[in-house]
Design a protein around this motif. Structure first.
Motif, PDB file in Angstrom:
ATOM      1  N   THR A 124      -8.979  -0.652   1.856  1.00  0.00           N
ATOM      2  CA  THR A 124      -8.210   0.188   0.942  1.00  0.00           C
ATOM      3  C   THR A 124      -6.708   0.006   1.088  1.00  0.00           C
ATOM      4  OG1 THR A 124      -9.973   1.843   0.898  1.00  0.00           O
ATOM      5  CG2 THR A 124      -7.764   2.572   0.266  1.00  0.00           C
ATOM      6  N   HIS A 167      -5.640  -1.633  -3.438  1.00  0.00           N
ATOM      7  CA  HIS A 167      -5.545  -0.210  -3.774  1.00  0.00           C
ATOM      8  C   HIS A 167      -4.974  -0.075  -5.175  1.00  0.00           C
ATOM      9  CE1 HIS A 167      -3.571   3.910  -3.317  1.00  0.00           C
ATOM     10  NE2 HIS A 167      -4.853   4.144  -3.088  1.00  0.00           N
ATOM     11  N   TYR A 193       0.854  -1.193   0.000  1.00  0.00           N
ATOM     12  CA  TYR A 193       0.000   0.000   0.000  1.00  0.00           C
ATOM     13  C   TYR A 193       0.885   1.237   0.000  1.00  0.00           C
ATOM     14  CZ  TYR A 193      -3.300   3.590   1.496  1.00  0.00           C
ATOM     15  OH  TYR A 193      -4.055   4.730   1.572  1.00  0.00           O
TER      16      TYR A 193
END
Length: 280
Positions: free
Chosen positions: A82, A86, A47
């Protein structure tokens, strides 16, 4: 568009590494790269976003631009949140390398539906691989087992067990302790285990933006219970560095683990650090 604070040194370090066994880099948050001695490279939950300020505020650097990743065999997601699925972080890796994306159904629904990776990032439909608990598959020199996870905040979380000739690595995503973990601890000889750790904080509610008491990750006692049930040789806590209000000090875990048979050793890593699994 992702803008890295560190340039391309980290993906370059991964690509140039020749580990004796498996090298594991911590990307911050819950992201990791695993590279085997044969060159197979796996990304798990990378991420590179900054969150949703002022609700979620990233507290650590963005370690690389995903377009700088030139070698990857697979990207794996543990669940649909998320910071685990992502598009700006993961889809460019898939587009640049042709790697497969392994994820449970609800995670694929985000990638293919809400975020439309096929259209926005030129990800090919044959790169998506749906997984579920009980599955096992090969990626290069790794055998990957899909196992249960217990994350009440997610709709379909899974954990991954990576078996390699040099050793076995467990990534639990954001799991809390689970009744399944004693079984997994007996079935697998886990050399390095990864579990999310954090504090309880007042985080603005998603709808009202009013501060709300929030526990997204294991506290000290939960994370040691899970590590003990899973019988980790080495335990590497993750996620403690990421969100303002939920950060924690992993050094405090020394006090919690020392009276238990497992984990045998606490392995602390900061973003960008490498640890190795060599079978010794």
């Amino acid at each position: 568009m992702v803008h890295s604070d560190w340039g391309d040194w980290l993906p370059t370090a991964v690509e140039s590494a020749t580990p004796a066994g498996v090298a594991v880099w911590y990307l911050g948050c819950n992201g990791f790269v695993l590279k085997g001695e044969g060159g197979t490279t796996l990304f798990v939950d990378p991420y590179l976003g900054t969150g949703d300020p002022p609700r979620t505020i990233r507290m650590i650097p963005v370690p690389f631009d995903p377009r700088d990743v030139q070698e990857a065999d697979a990207v794996l997601a543990t669940h649909e949140h998320t910071d685990h699925v992502h598009g700006p972080s993961q889809a460019p890796i898939l587009a640049e390398t042709g790697a497969a994306f392994y994820a449970p159904d609800d995670s694929l629904a985000v990638a293919r539906g809400e975020e439309a990776w096929d259209d926005r990032y030129a990800v090919s439909t044959d790169q998506y691989e749906e997984v579920a608990e009980g599955d096992a598959f090969e990626v290069g020199e790794f055998t990957v087992h899909v196992e249960p996870a217990h994350d009440p905040d997610a709709t379909h979380p899974v954990s991954y067990v990576f078996e390699h000739d040099a050793g076995t690595i467990f990534h639990g995503g954001d799991t809390k302790p689970s009744e399944e973990f004693e079984r997994l601890g007996r079935e697998y000889d886990i050399d390095l285990g990864i579990l999310a750790f954090g504090s309880v904080g007042a985080i603005p509610d998603k709808q009202t933006r009013e501060p709300k008491r929030t526990r997204w990750y294991n506290d000290e006692n939960q994370v040691v219970r899970a590590a003990s049930d899973l019988r980790f040789d080495r335990f590497l806590p993750s996620h403690w560095d990421m969100w303002k209000g939920l950060t924690a000090d992993p050094k405090a875990l020394h006090h919690h683990v020392r009276s238990f048979e497992f984990p045998q050793r606490l392995e602390l890593a900061e973003i960008g650090d490498r640890v190795d699994v060599t079978g010794e």
